[in-house]
Motif scaffolding. Sequence first.
Motif, PDB file in Angstrom:
ATOM      1  N   UNK A  26       0.826  -1.202   0.000  1.00 45.23           N
ATOM      2  CA  UNK A  26       0.000   0.000   0.000  1.00 45.23           C
ATOM      3  C   UNK A  26       0.863   1.256   0.000  1.00 45.23           C
ATOM      4  N   UNK A  27       1.943   1.242   0.812  1.00 48.69           N
ATOM      5  CA  UNK A  27       2.824   2.401   0.866  1.00 48.69           C
ATOM      6  C   UNK A  27       3.515   2.671  -0.456  1.00 48.69           C
ATOM      7  N   UNK A  28       4.008   1.625  -1.085  1.00 49.31           N
ATOM      8  CA  UNK A  28       4.668   1.797  -2.392  1.00 49.31           C
ATOM      9  C   UNK A  28       3.679   2.332  -3.423  1.00 49.31           C
ATOM     10  N   UNK A  29       2.460   1.850  -3.418  1.00 46.14           N
ATOM     11  CA  UNK A  29       1.450   2.332  -4.357  1.00 46.14           C
ATOM     12  C   UNK A  29       1.183   3.820  -4.141  1.00 46.14           C
ATOM     13  N   UNK A  30       1.046   4.235  -2.892  1.00 47.93           N
ATOM     14  CA  UNK A  30       0.733   5.626  -2.583  1.00 47.93           C
ATOM     15  C   UNK A  30       1.902   6.543  -2.942  1.00 47.93           C
ATOM     16  N   UNK A  31       3.127   6.129  -2.603  1.00 51.13           N
ATOM     17  CA  UNK A  31       4.282   6.973  -2.922  1.00 51.13           C
ATOM     18  C   UNK A  31       4.495   7.075  -4.431  1.00 51.13           C
ATOM     19  N   UNK A  32       4.287   5.967  -5.126  1.00 52.29           N
ATOM     20  CA  UNK A  32       4.410   5.999  -6.586  1.00 52.29           C
ATOM     21  C   UNK A  32       3.395   6.956  -7.188  1.00 52.29           C
ATOM     22  N   UNK A  33       2.180   6.961  -6.633  1.00 55.26           N
ATOM     23  CA  UNK A  33       1.151   7.874  -7.121  1.00 55.26           C
ATOM     24  C   UNK A  33       1.540   9.324  -6.854  1.00 55.26           C
ATOM     25  N   UNK A  34       2.136   9.592  -5.670  1.00 57.46           N
ATOM     26  CA  UNK A  34       2.559  10.959  -5.348  1.00 57.46           C
ATOM     27  C   UNK A  34       3.645  11.426  -6.305  1.00 57.46           C
ATOM     28  N   UNK A  35       4.609  10.553  -6.585  1.00 55.05           N
ATOM     29  CA  UNK A  35       5.704  10.909  -7.498  1.00 55.05           C
ATOM     30  C   UNK A  35       5.171  11.169  -8.899  1.00 55.05           C
ATOM     31  N   UNK A  36       4.283  10.291  -9.339  1.00 53.89           N
ATOM     32  CA  UNK A  36       3.720  10.447 -10.683  1.00 53.89           C
ATOM     33  C   UNK A  36       2.839  11.685 -10.780  1.00 53.89           C
ATOM     34  N   UNK A  37       1.994  11.912  -9.770  1.00 55.93           N
ATOM     35  CA  UNK A  37       1.066  13.030  -9.840  1.00 55.93           C
ATOM     36  C   UNK A  37       1.742  14.375  -9.728  1.00 55.93           C
ATOM     37  N   UNK A  38       2.792  14.475  -8.887  1.00 56.30           N
ATOM     38  CA  UNK A  38       3.448  15.759  -8.669  1.00 56.30           C
ATOM     39  C   UNK A  38       4.640  15.982  -9.584  1.00 56.30           C
ATOM     40  N   UNK A  39       5.076  14.936 -10.294  1.00 59.20           N
ATOM     41  CA  UNK A  39       6.234  15.073 -11.172  1.00 59.20           C
ATOM     42  C   UNK A  39       7.519  15.271 -10.400  1.00 59.20           C
ATOM     43  N   UNK A  40       7.706  14.526  -9.310  1.00 57.05           N
ATOM     44  CA  UNK A  40       8.911  14.617  -8.488  1.00 57.05           C
ATOM     45  C   UNK A  40       9.624  13.272  -8.500  1.00 57.05           C
ATOM     46  N   UNK A 136       6.711  14.813   0.398  1.00 60.18           N
ATOM     47  CA  UNK A 136       7.005  14.952  -1.035  1.00 60.18           C
ATOM     48  C   UNK A 136       8.097  16.010  -1.195  1.00 60.18           C
ATOM     49  N   UNK A 137       9.179  15.638  -1.864  1.00 57.14           N
ATOM     50  CA  UNK A 137      10.369  16.501  -1.944  1.00 57.14           C
ATOM     51  C   UNK A 137      10.679  16.814  -3.408  1.00 57.14           C
ATOM     52  N   UNK A 138      10.755  18.122  -3.713  1.00 58.90           N
ATOM     53  CA  UNK A 138      11.034  18.589  -5.075  1.00 58.90           C
ATOM     54  C   UNK A 138      12.503  18.969  -5.183  1.00 58.90           C
ATOM     55  N   UNK A 139      13.137  18.545  -6.258  1.00 57.36           N
ATOM     56  CA  UNK A 139      14.536  18.870  -6.542  1.00 57.36           C
ATOM     57  C   UNK A 139      14.579  19.789  -7.755  1.00 57.36           C
ATOM     58  N   UNK A 140      15.550  20.689  -7.758  1.00 58.32           N
ATOM     59  CA  UNK A 140      15.649  21.661  -8.849  1.00 58.32           C
ATOM     60  C   UNK A 140      15.253  23.031  -8.348  1.00 58.32           C
ATOM     61  N   UNK A 141      14.725  23.861  -9.255  1.00 55.83           N
ATOM     62  CA  UNK A 141      14.288  25.190  -8.845  1.00 55.83           C
ATOM     63  C   UNK A 141      13.103  25.074  -7.881  1.00 55.83           C
ATOM     64  N   UNK A 142      13.047  26.007  -6.928  1.00 50.40           N
ATOM     65  CA  UNK A 142      11.941  26.017  -5.966  1.00 50.40           C
ATOM     66  C   UNK A 142      10.610  26.130  -6.707  1.00 50.40           C
ATOM     67  N   UNK A 143       9.617  25.433  -6.173  1.00 48.98           N
ATOM     68  CA  UNK A 143       8.308  25.451  -6.798  1.00 48.98           C
ATOM     69  C   UNK A 143       7.255  25.857  -5.777  1.00 48.98           C
ATOM     70  N   UNK A 144       6.175  26.389  -6.285  1.00 49.76           N
ATOM     71  CA  UNK A 144       5.066  26.775  -5.423  1.00 49.76           C
ATOM     72  C   UNK A 144       3.980  25.709  -5.532  1.00 49.76           C
TER      73      UNK A 144
END
Length: 454
Positions: A26-40, A136-144
């Motif tokens: 369940x955790x892997x599914x949720x984190x994968x969805x967060x990465x895919x949805x937010x583009x991180x 959820x952690x973004x790398x690169x330029x700061x984002x809003x």
Amino acid sequence: MPKNLYDTLLDVSKSSMIDAGDMQSAGLLILTAAIHGLGINRAGIWLLTEDKQAICGKMLIDGDECKLDSDLCLARRDFPRYFDSLDTERAVVANNAHTDPGTYEFRDNYLIPNGITSMLDAPIRHRGNMLGIICCEHQGDAREWTNEEIAFVSALADTYGRAVSAAQRNEYEQKLKEINEQLEQKVNERTDILQTALRNLHHTQAKLIESEKLASLGRMVSSLAHEINTPLGIAVTSSSHCASELKRVQQLYRDEQLSEDEFAQFLQAIDDGLQLINHNLTRAAGLVRDFKLSGSIHIASDEEVFDLRACIELSLKGLQPLLRKHHIACELAPGDAVPLNSYPGAIAQIITNLITNSIHHAFAHTEHKRIHIALETHADKILLYYRDNGSGIPVEIRDKIFEPFFTTARRTGGSGLGLSIVYNLITQKLGGEIELTQDQAWGATFSIRIPYRT
């Protein structure tokens, strides 16, 4: 919410992995969805310790790498500002994690080494309590972070809370299964002991029947066989009640309606039931052992002064599971205490046998089943009235109901000893009398007279 986020969230919510009880899947599914949805590239699940003084990494996805049960923990004393933000139990939205009041403490040791510029932490809640966060952690330029993205991650966090509930439900079901297995094992062990005792007893009784008259047989059986039958009957009744409670709680679990209070009450009920079973089976085994050692079958309780009304009430209390099982309302008419110098064990056996007789014979065609017991005291005797509202006793067999081995329920396991034992206990043990009244309009009515000795 943008369609891509909505569709991703819907896919996660509909996945069977969320309710399967497997927290890693369940955790892997949720984190994968967060990465895919937010583009991180980085997202993790962090859980608070029980004292909420630290938060530890449970799962982290960093690009193609996945870590489970990380040994990285953050202590409140080292990052007080971040924990102050967590204490609000709201999402930590850090568009610039290097300067945000809640996250800047991580700058040198965590943010810069991992190239993290923005963070979005959503609280995971379960039953009203905060368990941890989805980070959820973004790398690169700061984002809003947008409101839609914040709502998306918060919904994923709530879904993780749902997975926690599923995992706990599976754990409770496993505990119930173990309790059931333990109960069945104990019941089977005690049943083997009982079967051996009963085989020995039946063998002995067969020899006695060959050498004794019916009157003598009645006295002997009343003094031993049904002294043993009292604890056996209570033990079997308690076992049936435990099994019934277990099925009821299992159904509540399957329906996801079992509360913690109900589960605690169930464990207490099972513990009380097992103690009652153990106590009465030990008592029965002791009676058989004493019989083998002494060679006598005349075992009875000692004579003592006791409250007859309290004795009957206690007997009825022990029979409540059996009465509830057959939907029978049983009442003892109110009144004052009745001190009596006699045999409380015999009184309890009489009440038990009369109620058992009513259950087996009286209520086949009765909708609202009732049993009424009343006491009257006189100068030299006590009158005990027992009646049920069943079908009554046919005229043609009334003269035979107290004879040993006479029964109209042989095919269903009736032994024909129940009322015979009642008769022998009353007439021989208590020195009293019992008769079946002629008026059977209300069912079967027995009038019992006991000498009043105090």
